[in-house]
Design a protein around this motif. Structure first.
Motif, PDB file in Angstrom:
ATOM      1  N   PHE A  26       0.831  -1.209   0.000  1.00 56.18           N
ATOM      2  CA  PHE A  26       0.000   0.000   0.000  1.00 56.18           C
ATOM      3  C   PHE A  26       0.867   1.260   0.000  1.00 56.18           C
ATOM      4  CE2 PHE A  26      -3.645  -2.591   0.788  1.00 56.18           C
ATOM      5  CZ  PHE A  26      -4.736  -1.816   0.438  1.00 56.18           C
ATOM      6  N   VAL A  27       2.044   1.168   0.586  1.00 58.05           N
ATOM      7  CA  VAL A  27       2.960   2.313   0.600  1.00 58.05           C
ATOM      8  C   VAL A  27       3.910   2.267  -0.600  1.00 58.05           C
ATOM      9  CG1 VAL A  27       4.817   3.455   1.862  1.00 58.05           C
ATOM     10  CG2 VAL A  27       2.836   2.564   3.097  1.00 58.05           C
ATOM     11  N   GLY A  28       4.490   1.092  -0.838  1.00 59.27           N
ATOM     12  CA  GLY A  28       5.541   0.975  -1.841  1.00 59.27           C
ATOM     13  C   GLY A  28       5.088   1.203  -3.268  1.00 59.27           C
ATOM     14  N   ILE A  29       3.893   0.722  -3.626  1.00 55.65           N
ATOM     15  CA  ILE A  29       3.435   0.858  -5.011  1.00 55.65           C
ATOM     16  C   ILE A  29       3.168   2.319  -5.378  1.00 55.65           C
ATOM     17  CG2 ILE A  29       1.564   0.281  -6.621  1.00 55.65           C
ATOM     18  CD1 ILE A  29       1.491  -2.495  -5.358  1.00 55.65           C
ATOM     19  N   PRO A  30       2.401   3.076  -4.568  1.00 55.63           N
ATOM     20  CA  PRO A  30       2.214   4.497  -4.909  1.00 55.63           C
ATOM     21  C   PRO A  30       3.524   5.285  -4.901  1.00 55.63           C
ATOM     22  CG  PRO A  30       0.536   3.790  -3.354  1.00 55.63           C
ATOM     23  CD  PRO A  30       1.551   2.696  -3.425  1.00 55.63           C
ATOM     24  N   VAL A  31       4.394   4.996  -3.940  1.00 55.07           N
ATOM     25  CA  VAL A  31       5.682   5.696  -3.890  1.00 55.07           C
ATOM     26  C   VAL A  31       6.508   5.381  -5.136  1.00 55.07           C
ATOM     27  CG1 VAL A  31       7.905   5.819  -2.684  1.00 55.07           C
ATOM     28  CG2 VAL A  31       5.770   5.891  -1.384  1.00 55.07           C
ATOM     29  N   ALA A  32       6.501   4.116  -5.559  1.00 55.92           N
ATOM     30  CA  ALA A  32       7.238   3.733  -6.760  1.00 55.92           C
ATOM     31  C   ALA A  32       6.699   4.455  -7.990  1.00 55.92           C
ATOM     32  CB  ALA A  32       7.163   2.214  -6.962  1.00 55.92           C
ATOM     33  N   MET A  33       5.369   4.613  -8.066  1.00 54.90           N
ATOM     34  CA  MET A  33       4.785   5.326  -9.202  1.00 54.90           C
ATOM     35  C   MET A  33       5.233   6.788  -9.214  1.00 54.90           C
ATOM     36  SD  MET A  33       3.231   3.323 -11.196  1.00 54.90           S
ATOM     37  CE  MET A  33       2.898   4.747 -12.225  1.00 54.90           C
ATOM     38  N   MET A  34       5.240   7.431  -8.057  1.00 56.07           N
ATOM     39  CA  MET A  34       5.684   8.829  -7.993  1.00 56.07           C
ATOM     40  C   MET A  34       7.167   8.954  -8.346  1.00 56.07           C
ATOM     41  SD  MET A  34       3.618  10.594  -4.808  1.00 56.07           S
ATOM     42  CE  MET A  34       4.101   9.399  -3.558  1.00 56.07           C
ATOM     43  N   CYS A  35       7.963   7.992  -7.902  1.00 57.58           N
ATOM     44  CA  CYS A  35       9.394   8.015  -8.247  1.00 57.58           C
ATOM     45  C   CYS A  35       9.587   7.845  -9.750  1.00 57.58           C
ATOM     46  CB  CYS A  35      10.132   6.918  -7.490  1.00 57.58           C
ATOM     47  SG  CYS A  35      10.189   7.161  -5.703  1.00 57.58           S
ATOM     48  N   ALA A  36       8.757   6.958 -10.364  1.00 59.79           N
ATOM     49  CA  ALA A  36       8.848   6.756 -11.817  1.00 59.79           C
ATOM     50  C   ALA A  36       8.479   8.041 -12.553  1.00 59.79           C
ATOM     51  CB  ALA A  36       7.934   5.616 -12.244  1.00 59.79           C
ATOM     52  N   TYR A  37       7.432   8.725 -12.110  1.00 59.77           N
ATOM     53  CA  TYR A  37       7.046   9.991 -12.730  1.00 59.77           C
ATOM     54  C   TYR A  37       8.163  11.024 -12.596  1.00 59.77           C
ATOM     55  CZ  TYR A  37       2.204   8.325 -12.993  1.00 59.77           C
ATOM     56  OH  TYR A  37       1.070   7.617 -13.280  1.00 59.77           O
ATOM     57  N   SER A  38       8.843  11.001 -11.443  1.00 63.39           N
ATOM     58  CA  SER A  38       9.906  11.991 -11.212  1.00 63.39           C
ATOM     59  C   SER A  38      11.109  11.765 -12.118  1.00 63.39           C
ATOM     60  CB  SER A  38      10.347  11.946  -9.740  1.00 63.39           C
ATOM     61  OG  SER A  38      11.121  10.788  -9.479  1.00 63.39           O
ATOM     62  N   GLY A  39      11.273  10.537 -12.611  1.00 67.26           N
ATOM     63  CA  GLY A  39      12.414  10.238 -13.468  1.00 67.26           C
ATOM     64  C   GLY A  39      12.174  10.519 -14.934  1.00 67.26           C
ATOM     65  N   LEU A  40      10.973  10.981 -15.268  1.00 68.25           N
ATOM     66  CA  LEU A  40      10.624  11.256 -16.657  1.00 68.25           C
ATOM     67  C   LEU A  40      10.463  12.758 -16.879  1.00 68.25           C
ATOM     68  CD1 LEU A  40       7.884   8.481 -17.082  1.00 68.25           C
ATOM     69  CD2 LEU A  40      10.240   8.384 -17.930  1.00 68.25           C
ATOM     70  N   SER A  41      10.479  13.148 -18.134  1.00 74.56           N
ATOM     71  CA  SER A  41      10.141  14.532 -18.458  1.00 74.56           C
ATOM     72  C   SER A  41       8.663  14.759 -18.162  1.00 74.56           C
ATOM     73  CB  SER A  41      10.429  14.809 -19.933  1.00 74.56           C
ATOM     74  OG  SER A  41       9.561  14.019 -20.751  1.00 74.56           O
ATOM     75  N   LEU A  42       8.246  16.010 -18.165  1.00 81.71           N
ATOM     76  CA  LEU A  42       6.844  16.309 -17.883  1.00 81.71           C
ATOM     77  C   LEU A  42       5.935  15.632 -18.900  1.00 81.71           C
ATOM     78  CD1 LEU A  42       4.846  17.871 -16.132  1.00 81.71           C
ATOM     79  CD2 LEU A  42       5.108  19.830 -17.681  1.00 81.71           C
ATOM     80  N   THR A  43       6.343  15.649 -20.156  1.00 82.67           N
ATOM     81  CA  THR A  43       5.544  14.992 -21.205  1.00 82.67           C
ATOM     82  C   THR A  43       5.527  13.482 -21.004  1.00 82.67           C
ATOM     83  OG1 THR A  43       6.109  16.735 -22.785  1.00 82.67           O
ATOM     84  CG2 THR A  43       5.281  14.656 -23.681  1.00 82.67           C
ATOM     85  N   GLY A  44       6.693  12.920 -20.703  1.00 84.31           N
ATOM     86  CA  GLY A  44       6.775  11.478 -20.484  1.00 84.31           C
ATOM     87  C   GLY A  44       5.942  11.039 -19.292  1.00 84.31           C
ATOM     88  N   ALA A  45       5.978  11.828 -18.218  1.00 82.72           N
ATOM     89  CA  ALA A  45       5.187  11.500 -17.034  1.00 82.72           C
ATOM     90  C   ALA A  45       3.695  11.594 -17.336  1.00 82.72           C
ATOM     91  CB  ALA A  45       5.560  12.448 -15.890  1.00 82.72           C
ATOM     92  N   ALA A  46       3.304  12.591 -18.119  1.00 87.49           N
ATOM     93  CA  ALA A  46       1.892  12.741 -18.481  1.00 87.49           C
ATOM     94  C   ALA A  46       1.413  11.573 -19.338  1.00 87.49           C
ATOM     95  CB  ALA A  46       1.678  14.063 -19.212  1.00 87.49           C
TER      96      ALA A  46
END
Length: 263
Positions: A63-83
């Motif tokens: 419940f903690v790790g999956i949402p945190v991992a998703m936010m970390c993945a978004y942070s590693g991409l450009s704004l367009t890539g994250a969108a």
């Protein structure tokens, strides 16, 4: 030359052994291979999640790790890539909801949840990771660390499933540890890396389940899934629960038929 070619040909018995070995390997890596392909079958996904996440610590790490991992993945991409990634994730989850006839109840929570995760990754985690060059600020190592944590907390589960168990049943963890041999221990160690990768690729579909759980916790009953919850409760007490999708559907449909007959 002909003799060599004939010697390389596998007979029916050999092919059966190869197929059996391949199936055992796939089962050992994925444990429940059907869960990776039946992504749109929400009842089966809920069932598998409950079956393998009985420990509250293990469930909390997901419940903690999956949402945190998703936010970390978004942070590693450009704004367009994250969108783009957020749109793909939202589209996949709406498809799951639609296939399970939940779209009228869960679409708004899905949009809100994905919007929060996207915003958290882009506007909170990304600036934190960009503030230095330390290793712990690497977003992809953060994603991997979340998967490793989720894998490790599975060791706190009360039961070990087949094919890791000795008799093909859900074996109590204490009994499994007591009967652990060196050969089996080495096998478990070798499987640790692929199991972490399975945690990683399972996170996107499991995120849908976590959002539904959170929505249910907020007080929404999701009556369309009420029989599924009852079925899961009964299966968790079984030493030989259904693992395959076909077996799950057979048992679940049988219970539904009995309930319809009684009503």
């Amino acid at each position: 030359m002909a003799d060599w070619g004939n010697s390389m040909m596998l007979g029916p018995f050999d092919l059966c052994r190869v197929r059996r070995a391949a199936f055992t390997l796939v089962r050992a890596v994925f444990v429940v291979p059907d869960s990776q392909r039946a992504i749109l079958d929400a009842p089966y996904q809920f069932y598998v999640f409950e079956l393998f996440h009985r420990s509250w610590i293990n469930k909390l790490s997901h419940f903690v790790g999956i949402p945190v991992a998703m936010m970390c993945a978004y942070s590693g991409l450009s704004l367009t890539g994250a969108a783009v990634l957020a749109s793909v994730m939202l589209g996949m989850h709406i498809a799951i909801a639609r296939a399970s006839r939940l779209e009228g109840h869960i679409v708004v929570p899905l949009v809100v949840a994905h919007g929060l995760l996207f915003s958290g990754g882009v506007f909170v985690v990304a600036p934190f990771n960009g503030a230095g060059a330390e290793l712990y600020r690497n977003p992809w190592l953060q994603v991997l660390a979340c998967s490793v944590l989720q894998y490790l907390t599975h060791m706190l589960e009360p039961c070990v499933p087949a094919p890791l168990s000795l008799d093909g049943r859900m074996q109590p963890m204490r009994l499994w540890v007591r009967s652990l041999t060196l050969r089996r221990a080495v096998g478990v160690l070798l499987l640790s890396v692929p199991h972490v990768m399975v945690e990683l690729i399972s996170s996107p579909r499991n995120l849908f389940l976590l959002i539904v759980y959170a929505w249910k916790r907020c007080g929404y009953s999701l009556m369309s899934l009420s029989r599924m919850w009852d079925f899961i409760s009964s299966e968790l007490s079984s030493v030989r629960p259904a693992f395959s999708l076909a077996e799950f559907r057979h048992r679940f449909n049988s219970i539904q038929s009995c309930s319809d007959d009684l009503s």
